[in-house]
Each structure stands twice: as C-alpha cells, then as structure tokens.
Design a protein around this motif. Structure first.
Motif, PDB file in Angstrom:
ATOM      1  N   GLU A 182      50.056  48.992   9.725  1.00 38.42           N
ATOM      2  CA  GLU A 182      50.285  47.551   9.891  1.00 38.42           C
ATOM      3  C   GLU A 182      51.723  47.274  10.327  1.00 38.42           C
ATOM      4  O   GLU A 182      51.970  46.402  11.169  1.00 38.42           O
ATOM      5  CB  GLU A 182      49.982  46.812   8.593  1.00 38.42           C
ATOM      6  CG  GLU A 182      50.137  45.303   8.745  1.00 38.42           C
ATOM      7  CD  GLU A 182      49.741  44.544   7.495  1.00 38.42           C
ATOM      8  OE1 GLU A 182      49.931  43.305   7.490  1.00 38.42           O
ATOM      9  OE2 GLU A 182      49.271  45.167   6.531  1.00 38.42           O
ATOM     10  N   LYS A 183      52.690  48.024   9.777  1.00 38.38           N
ATOM     11  CA  LYS A 183      54.091  47.843  10.176  1.00 38.38           C
ATOM     12  C   LYS A 183      54.264  48.085  11.670  1.00 38.38           C
ATOM     13  O   LYS A 183      55.093  47.444  12.323  1.00 38.38           O
ATOM     14  CB  LYS A 183      54.977  48.816   9.394  1.00 38.38           C
ATOM     15  CG  LYS A 183      55.062  48.543   7.907  1.00 38.38           C
ATOM     16  CD  LYS A 183      55.927  47.337   7.603  1.00 38.38           C
ATOM     17  CE  LYS A 183      56.148  47.190   6.109  1.00 38.38           C
ATOM     18  NZ  LYS A 183      56.976  45.992   5.789  1.00 38.38           N
ATOM     19  N   LEU A 184      53.471  49.024  12.207  1.00 35.16           N
ATOM     20  CA  LEU A 184      53.558  49.355  13.631  1.00 35.16           C
ATOM     21  C   LEU A 184      52.598  48.511  14.473  1.00 35.16           C
ATOM     22  O   LEU A 184      52.448  48.746  15.675  1.00 35.16           O
ATOM     23  CB  LEU A 184      53.241  50.846  13.831  1.00 35.16           C
ATOM     24  CG  LEU A 184      54.259  51.822  13.222  1.00 35.16           C
ATOM     25  CD1 LEU A 184      53.726  53.252  13.277  1.00 35.16           C
ATOM     26  CD2 LEU A 184      55.598  51.728  13.948  1.00 35.16           C
ATOM     27  N   GLU A 185      51.947  47.536  13.828  1.00 32.62           N
ATOM     28  CA  GLU A 185      50.965  46.662  14.479  1.00 32.62           C
ATOM     29  C   GLU A 185      49.772  47.451  15.009  1.00 32.62           C
ATOM     30  O   GLU A 185      49.155  47.068  16.001  1.00 32.62           O
ATOM     31  CB  GLU A 185      51.620  45.838  15.591  1.00 32.62           C
ATOM     32  CG  GLU A 185      52.688  44.882  15.070  1.00 32.62           C
ATOM     33  CD  GLU A 185      53.193  43.929  16.140  1.00 32.62           C
ATOM     34  OE1 GLU A 185      52.758  44.058  17.309  1.00 32.62           O
ATOM     35  OE2 GLU A 185      54.013  43.058  15.806  1.00 32.62           O
ATOM     36  N   HIS A 186      49.459  48.542  14.317  1.00 34.25           N
ATOM     37  CA  HIS A 186      48.223  49.283  14.600  1.00 34.25           C
ATOM     38  C   HIS A 186      47.123  48.670  13.727  1.00 34.25           C
ATOM     39  O   HIS A 186      46.636  49.286  12.777  1.00 34.25           O
ATOM     40  CB  HIS A 186      48.386  50.767  14.273  1.00 34.25           C
ATOM     41  CG  HIS A 186      49.456  51.453  15.044  1.00 34.25           C
ATOM     42  ND1 HIS A 186      49.956  52.704  14.694  1.00 34.25           N
ATOM     43  CD2 HIS A 186      50.141  51.082  16.162  1.00 34.25           C
ATOM     44  CE1 HIS A 186      50.892  53.053  15.554  1.00 34.25           C
ATOM     45  NE2 HIS A 186      51.026  52.085  16.450  1.00 34.25           N
ATOM     46  N   PHE A 187      46.737  47.443  14.061  1.00 31.47           N
ATOM     47  CA  PHE A 187      45.840  46.707  13.171  1.00 31.47           C
ATOM     48  C   PHE A 187      44.457  47.345  13.068  1.00 31.47           C
ATOM     49  O   PHE A 187      43.857  47.358  11.992  1.00 31.47           O
ATOM     50  CB  PHE A 187      45.730  45.255  13.641  1.00 31.47           C
ATOM     51  CG  PHE A 187      47.046  44.533  13.681  1.00 31.47           C
ATOM     52  CD1 PHE A 187      47.841  44.446  12.547  1.00 31.47           C
ATOM     53  CD2 PHE A 187      47.513  43.961  14.855  1.00 31.47           C
ATOM     54  CE1 PHE A 187      49.069  43.800  12.571  1.00 31.47           C
ATOM     55  CE2 PHE A 187      48.732  43.308  14.894  1.00 31.47           C
ATOM     56  CZ  PHE A 187      49.514  43.229  13.740  1.00 31.47           C
ATOM     57  N   ALA A 190      44.759  50.260  10.709  1.00 37.11           N
ATOM     58  CA  ALA A 190      44.944  49.796   9.338  1.00 37.11           C
ATOM     59  C   ALA A 190      43.626  49.320   8.745  1.00 37.11           C
ATOM     60  O   ALA A 190      43.301  49.610   7.586  1.00 37.11           O
ATOM     61  CB  ALA A 190      45.981  48.671   9.307  1.00 37.11           C
ATOM     62  N   ILE A 191      42.850  48.602   9.546  1.00 32.81           N
ATOM     63  CA  ILE A 191      41.535  48.140   9.096  1.00 32.81           C
ATOM     64  C   ILE A 191      40.633  49.335   8.788  1.00 32.81           C
ATOM     65  O   ILE A 191      39.885  49.337   7.797  1.00 32.81           O
ATOM     66  CB  ILE A 191      40.892  47.235  10.162  1.00 32.81           C
ATOM     67  CG1 ILE A 191      41.642  45.898  10.221  1.00 32.81           C
ATOM     68  CG2 ILE A 191      39.418  46.995   9.858  1.00 32.81           C
ATOM     69  CD1 ILE A 191      41.227  45.009  11.375  1.00 32.81           C
ATOM     70  N   ALA A 192      40.706  50.369   9.624  1.00 30.02           N
ATOM     71  CA  ALA A 192      39.887  51.563   9.405  1.00 30.02           C
ATOM     72  C   ALA A 192      40.224  52.207   8.063  1.00 30.02           C
ATOM     73  O   ALA A 192      39.321  52.658   7.331  1.00 30.02           O
ATOM     74  CB  ALA A 192      40.096  52.561  10.541  1.00 30.02           C
ATOM     75  N   ASP A 193      41.513  52.241   7.704  1.00 31.65           N
ATOM     76  CA  ASP A 193      41.902  52.811   6.407  1.00 31.65           C
ATOM     77  C   ASP A 193      41.393  51.949   5.255  1.00 31.65           C
ATOM     78  O   ASP A 193      40.971  52.472   4.220  1.00 31.65           O
ATOM     79  CB  ASP A 193      43.421  52.962   6.327  1.00 31.65           C
ATOM     80  CG  ASP A 193      43.915  54.206   7.050  1.00 31.65           C
ATOM     81  OD1 ASP A 193      43.117  55.140   7.243  1.00 31.65           O
ATOM     82  OD2 ASP A 193      45.100  54.247   7.430  1.00 31.65           O
TER      83      ASP A 193
END
Length: 268
Positions: A182-187, A190-193
């Motif tokens: 999320e910090k890297l805006e890999h949304f 992040a949702i997958a995790d």
C-alpha cells in the motif's frame, strides 16, 4: 495502513540468564519471537534449543569413550557420526536463536540497521532443516519490519515473501507485506494479501474493511493507467498517420451496449 490484527502483541524476548527480566515493550509490539496463533509455530524454549556447552562437551566425551570400549576397531561408527551431526545442528540452532534475540533487543533500542545484521547472522547460522523453519521465518519477517521502519518498502516485501515461503500461514508477514504494498501504491497486491488473510482467518473483519477501502483506490489507479496507455497509443498513432495527413482523431471507437465490444469508424 492499519494493521490487520486487532492487537498485534509480539512475543517477549527472554534471556536465559535473566529470566526475571522482560524485553522492552517497544520491541515486543513489532518483532516476533515466541508463538502466537497466527504464527503457526511452537517456539522451543532456550533449554530445548541447546544444552550448556560444558555439559554437552562432557557428554560427548563420555559417549566417545563408551563407543571406544563397546566397539572394537573396525566397527561401523555411523551411529556416533549421526549423533555428532545432530549435536552440531542443535548448537547451530541455539546460536541462531541467540542472534535473533540480540536482533530483537537492538530493534527495541531503535537500532534497525544493527538489528538487520543480527537477523542476517541468525539466518546464516541456522541449519537448513525442518526444526529451523521457525527461527528463519521469524528472522525474515523481522527484517521486513526493520526495512519498513527505514522506509525501504521493496525490501520489506522481499523479506516477508521469504518468510511466507517458509510458512504460508504467517499472518503477520501478510499484514506487513500488504502494508508495504500500500505504501508503494501497489493496491492490487495489497488487496491480494488481505484476501489471503481472509482465507486463513475468515473472521478477520479488519482485512475485510481494508479491502473495501483499497478497492476504490485500485480502480482509480487502473483508470489512470488506462488513460496513460491510451495517450501513448495516440502519440504513436499520430506519428504514423501524420504521414498521410490524418490523425487518430479521424477514428472513433463506438461501444456496443449489448456486447460491450468496440467498433472503429472513420470520420473526416
């Protein structure tokens, strides 16, 4: 990003020679040491990890003398060799655990770079065998926390991924990796995790709320990326069509409301 667990209480770091002391609360709130239900491991006590070096040396001497008396020259000593190898592995595991505990203390003191070195030392010492999976996965995850504190989110993701390769049910590593994404805006990542957390713990409402919060951000980012891609395609198209006195503006994409497919029409 808010942590997924309602209260992520990390394990206490216990020094065998000072069992009456407790680790600093700042370290125990971030660094894993002993067992939690989410970790999926039982942590061996310090006495289980290895006996006193002097006692171990005496025991090995006595066993070696007994072996010489009971086995005549030329007798197969594979059993003794196996026992020696087991003692070596236990000693290495104890040393790795000690290095991990030193790393936990350094983390509690805010010395993140130094803590990283101790966790790396523990990983180098720990033998590659099933009984060392716990300490190795914890060290990788704790290195991820250190990198998080240092703002090195890519490294956090790498370390947490290594921890999850050793223990796929390691919820804390999923939480930490999701936060770094999320910090890297890999949304999307992040949702997958968060979804993996729900697979392990379907009652985790915090993960469910995080997914609802991130999904609009992921959709917005997808739309932005699509617009950027279309812009690049237009630039490429105009550079080619310009040779013929045309541009991409001469072509219009018309969406079929029934099928959702597009058709291209030419306009002068």
């Amino acid at each position: 990003m808010a942590l997924i667990q309602q209260e992520e209480t990390e394990e206490k770091v216990v020094n065998p020679s000072e069992s009456a002391k407790t680790a600093k609360s700042s370290a125990s709130s971030n660094v894993d040491d002993h067992k939690e239900a989410s970790d999926g491991f039982e942590t061996a006590s310090d006495t289980e990890l290895g006996s006193d070096a002097e006692d171990t040396h005496k025991e090995r001497e006595q066993q070696h003398q007994h072996q010489e008396l009971s086995n005549p020259p030329g007798t197969d000593s594979s059993e003794e060799a196996s026992h020696d190898e087991e003692l070596k592995q236990q000693k290495a595991l104890a040393q790795a655990n000690d290095a991990k505990l030193e790393g936990n203390k350094l983390f509690g003191d805010g010395q993140f770079e130094e803590a990283l070195s101790k966790y790396e030392l523990a990983l180098q010492i720990a033998p590659d065998m099933p009984s060392s999976i716990e300490v190795r996965s914890i060290c990788h995850s704790n290195r991820g926390v250190c990198f998080m504190k240092l703002g090195k989110y890519e490294d956090t993701i790498k370390e947490c991924t290594k921890a999850l390769e050793l223990n796929p049910a390691y919820l804390k590593s999923l939480v930490r990796r999701g936060e770094a994404h999320e910090k890297l805006e890999h949304f999307e990542e992040a949702i997958a995790d968060m979804k993996k957390i729900l697979e392990i713990d379907p009652s985790n409402d915090q993960a469910r709320r995080t997914i609802r919060r991130l999904e609009p951000l992921a959709a917005e980012k997808r739309e932005k990326m699509k617009e950027e891609m279309i812009g690049k395609l237009k630039e490429m198209g105009n550079s080619l069509l310009g040779r013929f006195g045309m541009s991409v503006d001469n072509f219009q994409a018309v969406k079929d409301p029934n099928t959702g497919s597009y058709s291209i029409s030419f306009q002068r």
